[in-house]
Design a protein around this motif. Sequence first.
Motif, PDB file in Angstrom:
ATOM      1  N   ASP A  16       0.548   2.866  -3.270  1.00 10.15           N
ATOM      2  CA  ASP A  16       0.329   3.446  -4.592  1.00 10.15           C
ATOM      3  C   ASP A  16      -1.134   3.611  -4.975  1.00 10.15           C
ATOM      4  OD1 ASP A  16      -0.062   0.712  -4.748  1.00 10.15           O
ATOM      5  OD2 ASP A  16       0.614   0.568  -6.823  1.00 10.15           O
ATOM      6  N   ARG A  17      -2.048   2.956  -4.242  1.00  8.71           N
ATOM      7  CA  ARG A  17      -3.460   3.086  -4.613  1.00  8.71           C
ATOM      8  C   ARG A  17      -4.363   2.528  -3.522  1.00  8.71           C
ATOM      9  NH1 ARG A  17      -5.490  -0.181  -9.541  1.00  8.71           N
ATOM     10  NH2 ARG A  17      -3.801   0.882 -10.629  1.00  8.71           N
ATOM     11  N   GLN A  18      -5.637   2.851  -3.637  1.00 12.67           N
ATOM     12  CA  GLN A  18      -6.658   2.248  -2.787  1.00 12.67           C
ATOM     13  C   GLN A  18      -7.618   1.498  -3.685  1.00 12.67           C
ATOM     14  OE1 GLN A  18      -9.188   4.936  -0.623  1.00 12.67           O
ATOM     15  NE2 GLN A  18     -10.186   3.322   0.544  1.00 12.67           N
ATOM     16  N   ALA A  19      -7.854   0.251  -3.378  1.00 12.86           N
ATOM     17  CA  ALA A  19      -8.855  -0.537  -4.096  1.00 12.86           C
ATOM     18  C   ALA A  19     -10.136  -0.489  -3.278  1.00 12.86           C
ATOM     19  CB  ALA A  19      -8.378  -1.973  -4.277  1.00 12.86           C
TER      20      ALA A  19
ATOM     21  N   SER B 264       1.133  -5.733  -3.457  1.00 18.61           N
ATOM     22  CA  SER B 264       0.050  -4.811  -3.825  1.00 18.61           C
ATOM     23  C   SER B 264      -1.346  -5.383  -3.647  1.00 18.61           C
ATOM     24  CB  SER B 264       0.216  -4.392  -5.290  1.00 18.61           C
ATOM     25  OG  SER B 264      -0.027  -5.495  -6.157  1.00 18.61           O
TER      26      SER B 264
ATOM     27  N   TYR C  56      -8.420  -0.126 -12.539  1.00 14.60           N
ATOM     28  CA  TYR C  56      -8.803   0.095 -11.146  1.00 14.60           C
ATOM     29  C   TYR C  56      -9.932  -0.863 -10.748  1.00 14.60           C
ATOM     30  CZ  TYR C  56     -10.290   2.354  -6.841  1.00 14.60           C
ATOM     31  OH  TYR C  56     -10.626   2.593  -5.529  1.00 14.60           O
TER      32      TYR C  56
ATOM     33  N   ASP D 194      -8.385   1.652 -16.916  1.00 15.41           N
ATOM     34  CA  ASP D 194      -7.148   1.829 -16.156  1.00 15.41           C
ATOM     35  C   ASP D 194      -6.860   0.670 -15.210  1.00 15.41           C
ATOM     36  OD1 ASP D 194      -9.050   2.193 -14.213  1.00 15.41           O
ATOM     37  OD2 ASP D 194      -8.407   4.201 -13.605  1.00 15.41           O
TER      38      ASP D 194
ATOM     39  N   LYS E 165      -5.838  -0.624   1.037  1.00 18.44           N
ATOM     40  CA  LYS E 165      -4.995   0.538   0.797  1.00 18.44           C
ATOM     41  C   LYS E 165      -3.520   0.140   0.765  1.00 18.44           C
ATOM     42  CE  LYS E 165      -8.210   3.577   3.308  1.00 18.44           C
ATOM     43  NZ  LYS E 165      -8.370   4.469   4.479  1.00 18.44           N
ATOM     44  N   THR E 166      -2.841   0.541  -0.284  1.00 22.58           N
ATOM     45  CA  THR E 166      -1.401   0.359  -0.360  1.00 22.58           C
ATOM     46  C   THR E 166      -0.771   1.711  -0.681  1.00 22.58           C
ATOM     47  OG1 THR E 166      -1.543  -0.273  -2.699  1.00 22.58           O
ATOM     48  CG2 THR E 166      -1.562  -2.057  -1.067  1.00 22.58           C
TER      49      THR E 166
END
Length: 442
Positions: free
Chosen positions: A352-355, A217, A320, A318, A349-350
């Motif tokens: 489950d989410r984008q950082a 991740s 993020y 959360d 980008k993975t």
Amino acid sequence: MALIKRGAYLATASDCVACHTASHGKPFAGGLPISTPVGTVYSTNITPSMEDGIGQYTEEDFSHAIRLGIRRDGANLYPAMPYTSYARFNDADTQALYAYFMHGVKPVDEPAPKTSLPFPMDIRASMKVWNGLFLDTKPFVADPHHSVEWNRGAYLVEGAAHCSACHTPRGFLMQEDTNRDLAGAQVGPWYAPNVTSDTASGIGTWTQEELVAYLRSGRVPGKAQAAGSMGEAVEHSFQYLDSTDIEAMATYVKSAPAVHDPAAEGTRFTAGNMSSDLSSLRGTDGIRSVDVGIPTGAELFQGNCASCHSAHGEGSKDGYYPSLFHNSATGAHDPNNLIAAILYGVNRKTSDRQAFMPGFGGKPTDAMQLSDQDIALLGNYVLKTYGRADTVITEQDVAEVRHGGPSSNLIALARGGMAAGAVVIVLLVLAFVVRRRRRPSL
């Protein structure tokens, strides 16, 4: 089809797309500028284009390119293409990669920009000597003293994933220092940290589960977040690997011999604390410019960072937006990753989410653009308030990272003229001859 599919997986494990795809460019068409200590190298077109790519390569040509660093026309590649790691590939995997690039990749008939390095680095023939000195051409051989999982991890880490290409320090001639394998090194504007088992300098305090989560991740809350080339490796490569392969890689990396950096006192993952003093945000932190009208580090933080990372530095609820304390970027002895994060931002980008964090380096006309002085003030405020307070960032540090990272001492020789360059080549040849004579006869 099975061979092509296997080759596609190996190409993903090798993260070929990250380097061989320019921003907004077509996959594998090359043209990405890569900052190195000896100048900018442009990645090549590796699609099966007959004119601009590798469409005319035979399987043997392809093998020589990825394992020996030699192009079809006989010219040498620069080790910015990590053939020093890909030399570990066995014949079967090399064949699978060739099948994928010849039959699984769409040809792109667009030439990539040519690499033009300063003298004497522009003499590709000099790489023959460099390879003679430093290239180990032996494919990977399993170690019977270790498990199947460990050996699989070793094959991937040393070969396809080419971890040492970024995380191992380089010597004067840009060769990997094998005595400090995975001990941390500068890679363009970013610093690839020590990932050996040392509990202070490396990741010896990480659990197997944490390392697996990071590879998959790009984040371990309260410790580290991947950015730069590591973020690209997570985004384009590691997140897509089989779980057994990720576990194997973690097993091997966890066993890496500890290399301690005396300058890095204490682990970079636990430095700093949450700030409870909000008076600093009113400009009483003492970190200000001597020039009237220049904002303080606190004011820059309030205007650009506090809304996401919070005034206390604990990040968003959360998770993020990460905390600024217990964070490898603010707890490291080397502040370059903090500087680079401010300059270039983070966009990983993975599944489950984008950082995402915007970069503040921009052009002078950009609304969010910060000067070298601004970033030094901001960075020092963050370090003093939330991170490693004994680390200091200068404007010169910011300028160096903004321009792609530190240059090699070989550049100084190049600027000294052709005579100095000729001396380097002579010394390389002599060293190669001496090394050859010292090798036992077979």
